[in-house]
Scaffold this motif. Structure first.
Motif, PDB file in Angstrom:
ATOM      1  N   ALA A  23       0.832  -1.210   0.000  1.00  0.00           N
ATOM      2  CA  ALA A  23       0.000   0.000   0.000  1.00  0.00           C
ATOM      3  C   ALA A  23       0.861   1.252   0.000  1.00  0.00           C
ATOM      4  N   ALA A  26       1.378   3.077  -3.238  1.00  0.00           N
ATOM      5  CA  ALA A  26       0.222   3.758  -3.847  1.00  0.00           C
ATOM      6  C   ALA A  26       0.481   5.232  -4.143  1.00  0.00           C
ATOM      7  N   THR A  31      -3.786   3.131  -5.880  1.00  0.00           N
ATOM      8  CA  THR A  31      -4.303   2.123  -4.944  1.00  0.00           C
ATOM      9  C   THR A  31      -4.200   0.728  -5.558  1.00  0.00           C
TER      10      THR A  31
ATOM     11  N   TYR B  50      -8.493   3.024   3.977  1.00  0.00           N
ATOM     12  CA  TYR B  50      -7.908   1.685   4.120  1.00  0.00           C
ATOM     13  C   TYR B  50      -8.580   0.869   5.220  1.00  0.00           C
ATOM     14  N   ARG B 338      -1.746   3.744   7.038  1.00  0.00           N
ATOM     15  CA  ARG B 338      -2.047   2.363   6.660  1.00  0.00           C
ATOM     16  C   ARG B 338      -1.529   1.372   7.690  1.00  0.00           C
ATOM     17  N   ASP B 418      -5.268   8.062  -4.484  1.00  0.00           N
ATOM     18  CA  ASP B 418      -5.243   7.076  -3.401  1.00  0.00           C
ATOM     19  C   ASP B 418      -6.016   7.558  -2.174  1.00  0.00           C
TER      20      ASP B 418
END
Ligand SMILES: Cc1cc2nc3c(=O)[nH]c(=O)nc-3n(C[C@H](O)[C@H](O)[C@H](O)COP(=O)(O)OP(=O)(O)OC[C@H]3O[C@@H](n4cnc5c(N)ncnc54)[C@H](O)[C@@H]3O)c2cc1C
Lengths: 108, 421
Positions: A23, A26, A31, B50, B338, B418
């Protein structure tokens, strides 16, 4: 709605280590590797190709502006784990968020 | 405490917590754990997304954010340079909310009771199971006499949170006399975005070079030397803007005479036509409300495996507010988000967490409208020291280039995608 509802409750396919590390890519690759443009789309990329490129960045065989820095910071296991992760991500078109005009009230 | 009817209904089962705090009621009224994220900047938006991406229907995620729009600090120096407008950097939260089924409360947090797991907002209050604070930075004006009033802060903008302040500074630069002097000041590190102030000097110089070639820039740096990409910035200033930028290290601003358009350091008084004082910073107000800012009363010490505060149990903190030997960048904020999201979900579902997180950071700086350079590192958790340490291979560009300006643009587009879709 939540297409990628790969809920935690289900058996996780990847170790949390690889999921969180992947991640982090990203910011430049979108993503789950679905770049909105410019940088390569990593989603669905053949895992052997991914591993070869990362090794070539690491050795300097493939010249790069910035990827050599990232490739050198990872372990071989992490590169293999990332390759497997991205290879299995579905390709979807990465989108930019909706643009709006700055509201005059927006002040800090 | 007034409870906004709409938010009350929207948050539905919050009623269980408000009417009685027995665990039984809570369990009956709320089948799913609720994670509340305070702040919808880079860190908060990424955490919320997330949590749902990885947690799916197992969690309810609520975001509390006072602003209706997301304005990107990254690239905002280009608004001063003239190659971007603020509207190019302003986005709606609509796609993020809709795609990830987030509950969204447009309000500010004004009080937090971490023992009873309750949040008080301007117009409502409600409970949570897990709390993530992503409040960004708050400016410290205490040590800057002269800048107490709102009017003074308008006349001498920081432009260190993108938005009206950025537009204000750009207008001032436009109306400055052609042979005027622009004075900017940089606080002692750590502050938000280590290379940002030096990129700003480049961008203002880029604008002057085209429109006011006789204008000058004085950079007052509280630090003993350029904090980030030193060699590259020194060279860019000399090559692209010779004679325009007068850099003065060890020059902390201690007072501002707004009417006299003068800033004072310990050694000298400097008059400018346009002043830009970037004040020292600390963790944003939500973190101060629970006194999580235990390092120098400024930054929040956290466990780097979970981003839980070391001093306030069960409160997680991410982004610029965190105390770490890491650059305070947007990329870093999303990486921390995250790791934290993963740890929070793991705790809720009793799954193992990642015991050795690794993440990347790439920060581009534009030296003109079409040339940029990077600093990039991988950071790895060190088990013995319990901190994130930079791994082998990190470093900066050899020189700014057009190719890297393309990559800087792709970085921005992808990080926006994102965190906001
Ligand atoms: C000029 C400039 C250039 C930069 N360039 C780059 C770059 O090129 N690359 C890079 O990686 N980084 C860059 N940065 C740094 C980057 O902007 C920050 O690191 C990033 O914004 C940190 O994210 P955050 O979520 O911690 O804080 P923010 O993005 O500031 O978000 C904090 C949020 O909390 C909200 N909030 C505050 N108080 C409350 C409250 N009481 N209740 C509820 N919500 C609240 C705010 O409204 C805000 O939305 C730059 C910064 C500046 C100033």
């Amino acid at each position: 709605m939540c297409i990628s509802g790969s809920a935690f409750a289900q058996t996780p396919q990847y170790s949390p280590h690889i999921q969180v590390l992947a991640a982090s890519c990203a910011a430049c690759h979108g993503t789950d590797g679905n770049s909105v443009g410019g940088t390569p789309v990593l989603a669905g990329l053949d895992s052997l190709h991914f591993i070869r490129q990362m090794k070539a960045f690491r050795s300097g065989e493939r010249p790069a502006t910035v990827m050599q820095r990232h490739a050198k910071g990872l372990t071989e296991d992490e590169i293999v784990g990332l390759a497997a992760f991205f290879a299995t991500q579905p390709r979807v078109a990465g989108k930019l968020p909706p643009s709006v005009k700055l509201e005059p009230s927006h002040d800090h | 405490m007034t409870i906004d009817r709409r938010n009350f209904l929207k948050l539905g089962s919050a009623a269980a917590l408000l009417t009685g705090c027995s665990p039984l009621l809570r369990a009956a009224g709320r089948p799913k754990p609720r994670v509340v994220v305070v702040g919808g900047g880079y860190a908060g938006a990424a955490a919320a997304k997330y949590l749902k991406l990885w947690g799916g229907n197992t969690v309810d995620v609520v975001v509390v954010e006072p602003s209706s729009q997301f304005v990107s600090c990254p690239l905002s120096n280009l608004v001063l340079g003239g190659s971007k407008t603020i509207d190019d950097l302003t986005f709606s939260y609509a796609a993020l909310k809709k795609n990830h089924d987030l509950q969204w409360v447009r309000d500010s947090v004004v009080a937090i009771d971490p023992e009873r797991k309750k949040l008080v907002l301007g117009r409502s209050d409600f409970g949570y199971d897990k709390l993530i604070l992503a409040p960004g930075v708050d400016f410290i004006y205490d040590a800057l006499p002269g800048l107490e009033s709102d009017a003074a802060r308008k006349q001498v903008p920081h432009a260190w949170k993108a938005g009206e302040q950025t537009v204000n500074l750009r207008r001032q630069l436009e109306s400055m006399p052609d042979d005027g002097v622009f004075v900017m000041s940089i606080p002692k590190a750590p502050y938000r975005c280590p290379p940002g102030p030096y990129e700003r000097a480049c961008q203002v110089a880029f604008y002057f070079k085209q429109h006011k070639p006789k204008a000058r820039i004085i950079v007052l740096d509280a630090n003993p030397e350029i904090v980030s990409k030193k060699g590259l910035f020194t060279k860019a200033w000399a090559d692209l803007y010779p004679g325009m930028i007068d850099y003065r290290p060890n020059s902390a601003v201690i007072e501002v005479d707004v009417a006299g358009q003068t800033v004072m350091t310990e050694f000298e008084s400097i008059k400018g036509d346009v002043l830009n004082v970037i004040p020292p910073q600390r963790a944003g107000i939500p973190a101060q409300l629970v006194q999580a800012n235990n390092i120098d009363k400024r930054w929040c010490e956290v466990d780097f495996l979970t981003y839980e505060s070391m001093v306030v149990p069960h409160v997680h903190i991410i982004g610029d507010a965190v105390s770490a030997a890491l650059p305070k960048s947007a990329h870093m904020a999303t990486s921390q988000a995250r790791v934290c999201a993963n740890a929070v979900l793991a705790a809720l579902t009793e799954q193992p967490i990642d015991a050795s997180p690794v993440f990347a950071n790439t920060c581009y700086s534009y030296v003109s409208d079409h040339m940029a350079m990077h600093v990039a590192n991988v950071y790895r958790y060190n088990q013995a020291k319990k901190i994130m340490l930079s791994a082998e291979g990190g470093g900066v560009s050899d020189a700014p280039s057009e190719l890297e300006a393309d990559y800087a643009r792709y970085w921005a587009q992808n990080i926006w995608s994102d965190v906001l879709t």
